[in-house]
Design a protein around this motif. Structure first.
Motif, PDB file in Angstrom:
ATOM      1  N   ASN A 128      -7.640  -7.908   1.628  1.00 52.07           N
ATOM      2  CA  ASN A 128      -6.486  -7.000   1.705  1.00 52.07           C
ATOM      3  C   ASN A 128      -5.264  -7.582   1.009  1.00 52.07           C
ATOM      4  N   ILE A 150      -7.157   0.175   3.183  1.00 50.24           N
ATOM      5  CA  ILE A 150      -6.655  -1.201   3.310  1.00 50.24           C
ATOM      6  C   ILE A 150      -5.527  -1.252   4.328  1.00 50.24           C
ATOM      7  N   ALA A 151      -4.577  -0.326   4.201  1.00 54.02           N
ATOM      8  CA  ALA A 151      -3.427  -0.302   5.114  1.00 54.02           C
ATOM      9  C   ALA A 151      -3.866  -0.076   6.555  1.00 54.02           C
ATOM     10  N   PHE A 205      -6.410   2.303  -0.943  1.00 57.26           N
ATOM     11  CA  PHE A 205      -5.170   1.734  -0.414  1.00 57.26           C
ATOM     12  C   PHE A 205      -4.842   2.286   0.979  1.00 57.26           C
ATOM     13  N   THR A 238      -3.773  -6.180  -2.697  1.00 56.75           N
ATOM     14  CA  THR A 238      -2.422  -5.617  -2.776  1.00 56.75           C
ATOM     15  C   THR A 238      -1.494  -6.469  -3.633  1.00 56.75           C
ATOM     16  N   CYS A 297       0.835  -1.210   0.000  1.00 53.22           N
ATOM     17  CA  CYS A 297       0.000   0.000   0.000  1.00 53.22           C
ATOM     18  C   CYS A 297       0.866   1.255   0.000  1.00 53.22           C
ATOM     19  N   TRP A 331     -11.845  -3.168   0.287  1.00 54.42           N
ATOM     20  CA  TRP A 331     -11.398  -2.064   1.138  1.00 54.42           C
ATOM     21  C   TRP A 331     -11.065  -2.483   2.568  1.00 54.42           C
TER      22      TRP A 331
END
Length: 357
Positions: A172, A95-96, A92, A176, A65, A166
């Motif tokens: 996740n 997600i992180a 992103f 990624t 990310c 998301w």
């Protein structure tokens, strides 16, 4: 179809046996050693296998990310790289943050802060195999019921299955890895596509039905009504071995280079199927709209990690059809890759209330 490079081939030689071996030891360590030996040989530095696994998993997700955000280039566009869109930036970032806080810091550090004591002194405990995505938890606790059968359908009505792209811990990693150079190639070249692949999506519906049946037996067995413990245990053992281990772990992660990064999300995850059904019957407001700028290039279909023929909603016989892609007839996860890759900017998310995002 591009051939695999020597580096990729060498990676896969170690990747497949490593995935199988690791998940065997991670999920079923008692198959290989006595319980007393697990903390001695597998709990490195006094921390459980789960801690080190999620540490690596989170580092990988968050690292990719950050790489995407720092580069500030769309990982989906063809040709000259375009700047990262606001939608992808927020995706992103989210997600992180979700992976770091909800799936790492909160489960591993908050309990230690509350209880105190030594952080590097874990005692043995079996790996938790009751993930919320298996749905049966919604029948065995009130909090699970409210989360899965009340909150999730509301979220789906507003945002569709963006939860998968998301927030979800499984998603996740898929999201990624799917934008890395090799991962993008796996998505484009290995993701199952066509009518046959769509027909096989019934497997996910079967997984949902099984999860609900297991939940029902757990409830009845807990109440000492109808269900026998032997039947319940047999169903739960099947869940652990076939669903959690073989499908969600070995195939779900191990098959990235063979079937793309969303094989579990498309064919296995019961919660994803529940979201698709609830979105269909509640007429979710999450819609991808095509317009008259479509030229029928087909890039949107190639990049879709869920194997959706996005082009058919936008173009037919050289004529734009201004169609809409939604949960009504697709497993769309709202990743936005089809929107980003289109050089004509012929696709966009419609706002829940308004014209477009």
């Amino acid at each position: 179809m591009a051939k695999r490079s020597l580096a990729e081939k060498l990676f896969l030689i170690f990747y497949f046996p490593s995935i199988i071996g690791f998940y065997l030891i991670y999920k079923f360590p008692l198959w290989f050693m006595e319980q007393e030996s697990i903390t001695q040989f597998l709990y490195w530095g006094g921390k459980s296998i789960s801690f080190w696994y999620i540490t690596f998993y989170t580092s990988l997700v968050v690292g990719i990310c950050l790489w995407i955000l720092i580069r500030n280039k769309s990982p989906y566009s063809k040709g000259p790289k375009r700047p990262l869109s606001n939608y992808q930036k927020w995706k992103f970032i989210f997600i992180a943050m979700a992976q770091l806080f909800f799936f790492y810091l909160i489960p591993f550090f908050i309990p230690w802060i509350i209880k105190g004591g030594s952080f590097f002194g874990d005692s043995y405990s079996p790996v938790h195999k009751d993930n919320y995505i298996y749905m049966y938890n919604g029948l065995t606790s009130w909090t699970g019921f409210v989360y899965l059968f009340v909150i999730i359908p509301i979220v789906v009505w507003f945002f569709g299955k963006r939860y998968c792209s998301w927030f979800c811990a499984c998603g996740n990693l898929a999201e990624t890895v799917g934008v890395t150079p090799w991962g993008k190639k796996w998505v484009e070249q290995k993701t199952p596509r066509g009518e046959r692949s769509v027909q096989l999506e019934w497997l996910q519906f079967a997984a949902l039905i099984f999860a609900l049946i297991l939940g029902g037996f757990l409830v009845l067995d807990g109440l000492k009504v109808v269900a026998a413990s032997s039947i319940t245990q047999a169903l739960y053992s099947f869940q652990e071995l076939a669903v959690d281990f073989l499908f969600a772990s070995i195939i779900g992660v191990g098959a990235y280079p063979i079937y793309g990064t969303r094989i579990w999300c498309r064919y296995g995850c019961p919660m994803a199927q529940f979201m698709r059904i609830s979105g269909k019957f509640t007429r979710s407001r999450s819609v991808i709209q095509a317009d008259e700028k479509c030229k029928g290039l087909g890039l949107c279909s190639i990049i879709c990690p869920m194997g959706i023929d996005v082009e058919k909603y936008a173009h037919k016989n050289k004529i734009p059809v201004n169609g809409q892609l939604s949960l009504k007839d697709s497993p769309c996860i709202g990743c936005g890759s089809c929107i980003d890759i289109c050089p004509m900017k012929a696709l966009h998310f419609k706002k829940v209330f308004g014209q477009r995002d």
